[in-house]
Structures are given as C-alpha cells and as structure tokens.
Design a protein around this motif. Structure first.
Motif, mmCIF file in Angstrom:
data_model
loop_
_atom_site.group_PDB
_atom_site.id
_atom_site.type_symbol
_atom_site.label_atom_id
_atom_site.label_comp_id
_atom_site.label_asym_id
_atom_site.label_seq_id
_atom_site.Cartn_x
_atom_site.Cartn_y
_atom_site.Cartn_z
ATOM 1 N N GLY A 129 2.843 139.452 33.590
ATOM 2 C CA GLY A 129 2.556 138.576 34.712
ATOM 3 C C GLY A 129 2.129 137.193 34.257
ATOM 4 O O GLY A 129 1.702 136.986 33.120
ATOM 5 N N PHE A 130 2.225 136.249 35.163
ATOM 6 C CA PHE A 130 1.913 134.860 34.848
ATOM 7 C C PHE A 130 0.586 134.390 35.446
ATOM 8 O O PHE A 130 0.219 133.239 35.288
ATOM 9 C CB PHE A 130 3.036 133.953 35.338
ATOM 10 C CG PHE A 130 4.327 134.134 34.581
ATOM 11 C CD1 PHE A 130 4.465 133.649 33.289
ATOM 12 C CD2 PHE A 130 5.402 134.791 35.160
ATOM 13 C CE1 PHE A 130 5.654 133.807 32.586
ATOM 14 C CE2 PHE A 130 6.597 134.956 34.468
ATOM 15 C CZ PHE A 130 6.717 134.463 33.181
ATOM 16 N N GLY A 131 -0.106 135.282 36.164
ATOM 17 C CA GLY A 131 -1.396 134.918 36.728
ATOM 18 C C GLY A 131 -1.358 134.758 38.233
ATOM 19 O O GLY A 131 -0.287 134.618 38.848
ATOM 20 N N THR A 132 -2.537 134.772 38.842
ATOM 21 C CA THR A 132 -2.646 134.733 40.304
ATOM 22 C C THR A 132 -3.809 133.853 40.745
ATOM 23 O O THR A 132 -4.711 133.534 39.969
ATOM 24 C CB THR A 132 -2.896 136.139 40.880
ATOM 25 O OG1 THR A 132 -4.234 136.559 40.547
ATOM 26 C CG2 THR A 132 -1.902 137.157 40.360
ATOM 27 N N VAL A 133 -3.765 133.492 42.032
ATOM 28 C CA VAL A 133 -4.927 132.981 42.762
ATOM 29 C C VAL A 133 -5.255 134.019 43.823
ATOM 30 O O VAL A 133 -4.364 134.482 44.548
ATOM 31 C CB VAL A 133 -4.642 131.620 43.408
ATOM 32 C CG1 VAL A 133 -5.777 131.210 44.347
ATOM 33 C CG2 VAL A 133 -4.433 130.552 42.339
ATOM 34 N N GLY A 165 -20.075 143.912 53.469
ATOM 35 C CA GLY A 165 -20.110 143.470 52.079
ATOM 36 C C GLY A 165 -18.886 142.647 51.732
ATOM 37 O O GLY A 165 -18.719 141.533 52.227
ATOM 38 N N TYR A 166 -18.011 143.235 50.916
ATOM 39 C CA TYR A 166 -16.787 142.548 50.509
ATOM 40 C C TYR A 166 -15.617 143.521 50.498
ATOM 41 O O TYR A 166 -15.798 144.725 50.260
ATOM 42 C CB TYR A 166 -16.945 141.934 49.113
ATOM 43 C CG TYR A 166 -17.820 140.712 49.119
ATOM 44 C CD1 TYR A 166 -17.284 139.450 49.310
ATOM 45 C CD2 TYR A 166 -19.194 140.834 48.967
ATOM 46 C CE1 TYR A 166 -18.084 138.333 49.346
ATOM 47 C CE2 TYR A 166 -20.007 139.717 49.001
ATOM 48 C CZ TYR A 166 -19.449 138.466 49.190
ATOM 49 O OH TYR A 166 -20.258 137.360 49.241
ATOM 50 N N ALA A 167 -14.433 143.002 50.754
ATOM 51 C CA ALA A 167 -13.222 143.814 50.644
ATOM 52 C C ALA A 167 -13.082 144.323 49.216
ATOM 53 O O ALA A 167 -13.351 143.600 48.260
ATOM 54 C CB ALA A 167 -12.000 142.993 51.031
ATOM 55 N N SER A 168 -12.684 145.565 49.058
ATOM 56 C CA SER A 168 -12.557 146.166 47.723
ATOM 57 C C SER A 168 -11.241 145.822 47.047
ATOM 58 O O SER A 168 -11.056 146.120 45.868
ATOM 59 C CB SER A 168 -12.700 147.687 47.814
ATOM 60 O OG SER A 168 -11.696 148.226 48.655
ATOM 61 N N THR A 169 -10.348 145.208 47.803
ATOM 62 C CA THR A 169 -9.053 144.804 47.270
ATOM 63 C C THR A 169 -8.882 143.300 47.451
ATOM 64 O O THR A 169 -9.069 142.796 48.561
ATOM 65 C CB THR A 169 -7.907 145.532 47.994
ATOM 66 O OG1 THR A 169 -8.092 146.944 47.853
ATOM 67 C CG2 THR A 169 -6.561 145.139 47.408
ATOM 68 N N PRO A 170 -8.537 142.582 46.406
ATOM 69 C CA PRO A 170 -8.335 141.145 46.581
ATOM 70 C C PRO A 170 -7.037 140.852 47.320
ATOM 71 O O PRO A 170 -6.082 141.619 47.249
ATOM 72 C CB PRO A 170 -8.269 140.635 45.133
ATOM 73 C CG PRO A 170 -7.722 141.788 44.364
ATOM 74 C CD PRO A 170 -8.283 143.018 45.021
ATOM 75 N N THR A 171 -7.035 139.755 48.033
ATOM 76 C CA THR A 171 -5.808 139.252 48.639
ATOM 77 C C THR A 171 -5.177 138.261 47.670
ATOM 78 O O THR A 171 -5.806 137.269 47.291
ATOM 79 C CB THR A 171 -6.101 138.554 49.974
ATOM 80 O OG1 THR A 171 -6.692 139.477 50.878
ATOM 81 C CG2 THR A 171 -4.822 137.981 50.579
ATOM 82 N N THR A 172 -3.956 138.534 47.246
ATOM 83 C CA THR A 172 -3.256 137.619 46.342
ATOM 84 C C THR A 172 -2.677 136.484 47.163
ATOM 85 O O THR A 172 -1.789 136.693 47.989
ATOM 86 C CB THR A 172 -2.139 138.342 45.566
ATOM 87 O OG1 THR A 172 -2.704 139.415 44.818
ATOM 88 C CG2 THR A 172 -1.436 137.380 44.619
ATOM 89 N N LEU A 173 -3.206 135.269 46.974
ATOM 90 C CA LEU A 173 -2.698 134.108 47.691
ATOM 91 C C LEU A 173 -1.418 133.586 47.051
ATOM 92 O O LEU A 173 -0.480 133.211 47.753
ATOM 93 C CB LEU A 173 -3.760 133.005 47.728
ATOM 94 C CG LEU A 173 -5.110 133.381 48.341
ATOM 95 C CD1 LEU A 173 -6.035 132.167 48.358
ATOM 96 C CD2 LEU A 173 -4.939 133.935 49.748
#
Length: 409
Positions: A124-128, A137-145
């Motif tokens: 992979g080349f990376g993500t934001v 609290g916080y979502a346990s899964t990140p949203t890949t923008l």
C-alpha cells in the motif's frame, strides 16, 4: 456529524503555548505508559490532547502488527496507567501510522498511515483516515478518507493541517509525477471529504525531494514546509507555497537551502512566532554533524535567504533531532533529540529566549533506556507548563513509553 476542524497551526501563532512558570527544582520525568507490543509498539509520533486533557497518539505494532491509535484518559488524580486502544489497523485500512493526529471541535481524530490502504501494491501507499467521536467514545474502525495510489502520492510520514473550512493539507514523502513527493489537499464537502486528493505540488528534484514533514500556514493561507534534500541543495530546503486567488502556486518557492554547515536533512515540521519567523531542526549537519536548530527570519518583503543557527548539537548534548519544536509565550524553545546525551538514548532540551536572541542549549532530561529511549516525536504542553511526549524505545518492555515532564520552566 460536524467536521469543524480546529487548525493544528493557526495563522502565524505558535502551535502550542506554555505558561511561563518559575523553576524551583530540577525537571522531573514521569513515565505514564509503557508499551508492551500487544497494546502498541514504538510510537514514532508525538501526542495530541483534547479539551478534557485526554492524550491521543499512534504506534506501530499492536495485535495486527499494523499499528494502533491509543488514548490515555485524564483522571481526577492524573492519567490512566494503561492506554486504551481505539483502533487496530489491518493494512487494508492503513498500516504503520507514524505522524501526529489532529482533533476537530467535535472530538473526531484525523491522521495518516505510512503504508497500507486499497492499492495494487501489496504494502500500500498510505492513507488519510478519520476516527469518529461517538456518544460512547470512538468508532473502533477508522474511516479511510483517501487511499493513495503512488501517482497522487505515496508514503505519508507527516500529519495533517486543517484550515478554517475543514480542508485538510499534507505531504507525501514519495510518489507524484517524479516520485519525489507531493503536497496535497483533501477538500471538505457537504457530506464529508473528497475521496480523491488534489495534488497542489509534485516535487521534481530541483525544487525539493522527499517532504517528510507536515505543513504550517500563515494568516494569508500560504503554506510552509521542508524537503529532506534537493538536486540543488543536498541538505534540503525550507519552502513556501503561495496562496493565490485561484488556489495555490503549482511550484514551491525555496526560501532557504541547506548545504551542510547550516544543517542537513530537515525531517520535522516548522513552527512560527507572531513576527512570522520560522523555526525548525535538521537531523544532521552543523558544526559537529549531529544536527541543528535553526531560525529563518521574516524580513520586509519575505524571508532571510540564509538560516540562523541557534544550536549545533555535538552528541553529548544530543544528536539527531527528528522532531519539531515547541515554544512558550516567552519565546523559549523546547524539543527532543533521538540520540545522544549522557546515555546515547536521546534528550529533552530547552533553548532560552534572551533580549538579543537565544541562549545556548540546556539539557532537561537524558533518556537512559529505563525511562525511555529515542524520542522521535514533538512535545506538547498543558496550561501549567507540563510537557508530554513519547519515546520509540525503552521502558519496561523496550517497546516505548509516554512521558510527562514537570519543572521544565
């Protein structure tokens, strides 16, 4: 969910402020967290704090060996003695987060990963990414923008900058038209964020190679950063990307070029004071080849063409500052070195502001392994002047620590 982002660097203000407090005793280092591999390993970044004083950061390692985002909760008596793992990356949604996070007004967290994401390349080349704040609290899964593809950038070493409209700006170390790195913008939309970044600058070698660090902005919206090297200046550059009526200039303006004696290889972001002067570090070069702290003065019509060296590290007082600086309201500068010092494991230092400029360096802490080793990320401060940071190694398990430093002045 609203995304009114609080800018990491606002106009030409310092990125964090410390209240000036008198020093009555030697600085005291307290280890808040020792990582053990399962809950994370080798935090390469610094920390960020929310309005309640909770601390957030990133690590490599973790149960998926792809990195984590963690929280250290603020308690009535101090801080929780174990981190809460908010997210475990799995490569598909990112891998190896190495940069500081930013937090918006709603408490949502935003960051980057060095590798991973949906890509034909196996690593992979990376993500934001975004981690949404929820009622519990916080979502346990990140949203890949954004998932980078090489052509639009690759290898995100640095964190993000947000403007008042919520648009996100950042750099990629590699990728772009010449594979020398990029500066990008991710536009805030009515429903969230654009899934494709806008490439503002694609470095071509002569104007810079490998922008490792993030960006800052002045009141006019001009962007400032550093490149690790260039075809013209082997030691790297400090650059400006001018804000125009139509957006941004497609070519950076080189403000200062490094050639060795004045530093080599800036890898950390800049900070700016109210006068517009820029401050930063290089990991190599200087009088002893062990790195420098520099200033680029704001002058009538622009910036000085040469950097002013404030410190040349010599190994004993530190070596290889990989992180940027922190400044207090009096203008004193604080930072870390990744190596050197009394035990070769890095330091925390202070450079005092004087009436005529800056005094020599004071070593506040020498890391010794037991209390941490090799800090790579910058410091942050709370309202009473306590400093917080992370080390990539050392501690009880040699997997890194989060520390608090009191009495630094």
């Amino acid at each position: 969910m609203p995304h009114a982002i609080v800018c990491r660097f606002v106009a030409v203000l310092l990125p964090a402020l410390i209240l000036a407090v008198p020093v009555h005793a030697a600085p005291t280092l307290t280890t808040l967290i020792t990582f053990d591999g399962a809950n994370g390993q080798s935090p390469m970044s610094g920390l960020v704090s929310d309005a309640a004083g909770n601390l957030f950061g990133t690590t490599t390692g973790g149960t998926n060996d792809a990195g984590t985002v963690f929280e250290i909760a603020k308690t009535p008596t101090g801080y929780a003695n174990a981190p809460t793992t908010l997210v475990r990356f799995n490569t598909t949604n990112g891998s190896s987060p190495s940069a500081d996070l930013i937090v918006d007004a709603a408490g949502n967290l935003f960051g980057t990963t060095l590798l991973g994401g949906m890509s034909v390349d196996i690593s992979g080349f990376g993500t934001v990414f975004e981690i949404a704040k929820t009622a519990g609290g916080y979502a346990s899964t990140p949203t890949t923008l954004v998932s980078f593809n090489g052509t639009n950038g690759a290898t995100l070493e640095a964190g993000l900058l947000a403007d008042s409209a919520g648009n996100l700006f950042g750099t990629t170390r590699d990728g772009g038209a010449s594979d020398d790195g990029t500066v990008f913008e991710i536009t805030k939309t009515v429903n969230g964020y654009a899934s494709v970044p806008i490439t503002l600058v694609s470095f071509s070698g002569s104007d810079g190679v490998q922008p490792y660090a993030g960006l800052i902005a002045d009141a006019a919206g001009d962007l400032f950063g550093v490149s690790r090297t260039s075809f013209v200046y082997f030691g790297g550059t400090v650059f400006e990307i001018v804000k125009t009526s139509a957006g941004y200039a497609s070519k950076p303006t080189t403000l200062v070029g490094f050639k060795g004696a004045n530093g080599v290889a800036p890898e950390a972001g800049l900070i700016s004071n109210v006068a517009g002067d820029l401050f930063g570090t290089t990991i190599l070069g200087g009088a002893h080849g062990a790195g420098t702290v520099f200033k680029v003065a704001k002058i009538a019509g622009g910036y000085a063409k040469a950097a002013t060296l404030l410190v040349s590290f010599n190994g004993l007082n530190g070596q290889g500052p990989m992180a940027g600086l922190l400044a207090d309201t009096a203008g004193n500068l604080f930072g870390t070195t990744a190596m050197g010092g009394a035990h070769g494991a890095g330091t925390v230092f202070k450079i005092a502001k004087t009436l005529t400029g800056y005094a020599g360096l004071t070593t506040l802490i020498n890391f010794n392994g037991a209390n941490g080793a090799n800090p790579h990320g910058p410091l942050i401060a709370n309202a009473v002047g306590d400093l917080f940071g992370a080390t990539t190694g050392g501690g009880a398990n040699s997997d890194g620590t989060v520390f608090k430093l009191t009495g630094s002045g």
